[in-house]
Design a protein around this motif. Sequence first.
Motif, PDB file in Angstrom:
ATOM      1  N   UNK A  37     -92.919 -12.569 -71.408  1.00  0.00           N
ATOM      2  CA  UNK A  37     -93.899 -11.737 -72.096  1.00  0.00           C
ATOM      3  C   UNK A  37     -93.449 -11.314 -73.479  1.00  0.00           C
ATOM      4  N   UNK A  38     -94.123 -10.303 -73.991  1.00  0.00           N
ATOM      5  CA  UNK A  38     -93.834  -9.734 -75.301  1.00  0.00           C
ATOM      6  C   UNK A  38     -92.925  -8.538 -75.065  1.00  0.00           C
ATOM      7  N   UNK A  39     -91.747  -8.564 -75.672  1.00  0.00           N
ATOM      8  CA  UNK A  39     -90.749  -7.528 -75.436  1.00  0.00           C
ATOM      9  C   UNK A  39     -90.550  -6.676 -76.683  1.00  0.00           C
ATOM     10  N   UNK A  40     -90.711  -5.353 -76.522  1.00  0.00           N
ATOM     11  CA  UNK A  40     -90.421  -4.402 -77.597  1.00  0.00           C
ATOM     12  C   UNK A  40     -88.931  -4.093 -77.543  1.00  0.00           C
ATOM     13  N   UNK A  41     -88.255  -4.245 -78.678  1.00  0.00           N
ATOM     14  CA  UNK A  41     -86.811  -4.026 -78.745  1.00  0.00           C
ATOM     15  C   UNK A  41     -86.490  -2.802 -79.585  1.00  0.00           C
ATOM     16  N   UNK A  42     -85.297  -2.286 -79.410  1.00  0.00           N
ATOM     17  CA  UNK A  42     -84.815  -1.200 -80.248  1.00  0.00           C
ATOM     18  C   UNK A  42     -85.180   0.171 -79.724  1.00  0.00           C
ATOM     19  N   UNK A  43     -84.764   1.158 -80.496  1.00  0.00           N
ATOM     20  CA  UNK A  43     -84.998   2.549 -80.151  1.00  0.00           C
ATOM     21  C   UNK A  43     -86.502   2.828 -80.118  1.00  0.00           C
ATOM     22  N   UNK A  44     -86.982   3.373 -79.030  1.00  0.00           N
ATOM     23  CA  UNK A  44     -88.401   3.696 -78.919  1.00  0.00           C
ATOM     24  C   UNK A  44     -89.260   2.533 -78.490  1.00  0.00           C
ATOM     25  N   UNK A  45     -88.648   1.380 -78.199  1.00  0.00           N
ATOM     26  CA  UNK A  45     -89.412   0.226 -77.727  1.00  0.00           C
ATOM     27  C   UNK A  45     -90.039   0.529 -76.379  1.00  0.00           C
ATOM     28  N   UNK A  46     -91.203  -0.050 -76.135  1.00  0.00           N
ATOM     29  CA  UNK A  46     -91.906   0.276 -74.893  1.00  0.00           C
ATOM     30  C   UNK A  46     -91.818  -0.835 -73.856  1.00  0.00           C
ATOM     31  N   UNK A  47     -90.732  -1.609 -73.869  1.00  0.00           N
ATOM     32  CA  UNK A  47     -90.483  -2.550 -72.809  1.00  0.00           C
ATOM     33  C   UNK A  47     -91.219  -3.867 -72.886  1.00  0.00           C
ATOM     34  N   UNK A  48     -91.498  -4.420 -71.698  1.00  0.00           N
ATOM     35  CA  UNK A  48     -92.034  -5.762 -71.556  1.00  0.00           C
ATOM     36  C   UNK A  48     -93.523  -5.718 -71.220  1.00  0.00           C
ATOM     37  N   UNK A  49     -94.300  -6.533 -71.941  1.00  0.00           N
ATOM     38  CA  UNK A  49     -95.720  -6.729 -71.653  1.00  0.00           C
ATOM     39  C   UNK A  49     -95.854  -8.156 -71.137  1.00  0.00           C
ATOM     40  N   UNK A  50     -96.097  -8.308 -69.839  1.00  0.00           N
ATOM     41  CA  UNK A  50     -96.159  -9.626 -69.212  1.00  0.00           C
ATOM     42  C   UNK A  50     -97.329 -10.434 -69.752  1.00  0.00           C
ATOM     43  N   UNK A  51     -97.098 -11.750 -69.957  1.00  0.00           N
ATOM     44  CA  UNK A  51     -98.135 -12.620 -70.505  1.00  0.00           C
ATOM     45  C   UNK A  51     -99.404 -12.580 -69.671  1.00  0.00           C
ATOM     46  N   UNK A  52     -99.267 -12.477 -68.367  1.00  0.00           N
ATOM     47  CA  UNK A  52    -100.453 -12.473 -67.500  1.00  0.00           C
ATOM     48  C   UNK A  52    -101.359 -11.279 -67.777  1.00  0.00           C
ATOM     49  N   UNK A  53    -100.809 -10.219 -68.367  1.00  0.00           N
ATOM     50  CA  UNK A  53    -101.591  -9.027 -68.697  1.00  0.00           C
ATOM     51  C   UNK A  53    -102.017  -8.974 -70.159  1.00  0.00           C
ATOM     52  N   UNK A  54    -101.425  -9.830 -71.005  1.00  0.00           N
ATOM     53  CA  UNK A  54    -101.696  -9.798 -72.447  1.00  0.00           C
ATOM     54  C   UNK A  54    -102.971 -10.584 -72.751  1.00  0.00           C
TER      55      UNK A  54
END
Length: 179
Positions: A37-54
Amino acid sequence: MSEAMAMVGLFWIAQGDVYVGAKPSGLSPGVRLTPDGVTALGDGGSGLHLWEDVHGLTVTDVPLRSLMRQVGAVKDLALGTVANLALPGSGGPVEEAPAMMTVRVTSSGVDHDLSAYVAAANGYASTEVELSQALLSRLTEGAATMATTLAAMSEWGRTAEAGTPRRQERERLLREWAA
């Protein structure tokens, strides 16, 4: 041995890793595209958004390349050089932080805005931005399309030796990956 990396459109490809915007370091914000999926990195990142949900993936706040932006970069470099020559102990001009872009991930009807640093100091060419946006849209069309497209981008990143290719080659790659 240094890490091979290249910028193609809005993407920063380092070995087999694909990022939107610049590859982050430390706690800097960034966005990585993985097979999961789409992964937010760094301070304040909101984690992983799975492709099946995007269901949507776009980038806003993209600085476009312009003559004025290029003139400004040259002017800043010249002023910094003059300052260093005139005041050798000054340490030079204070560097500004790179500009930020917003990577908007739409999943389950909710927009999640992730932050990524701009990788192109003078902005991005409008054709590359359009092709990159089309490619991002293509990644949300289904698992097979996403897996094939990301695999092609990653494979190119692992085998690219010369760093960032010239504009025509970048545009060709973006068209190929979005097809």
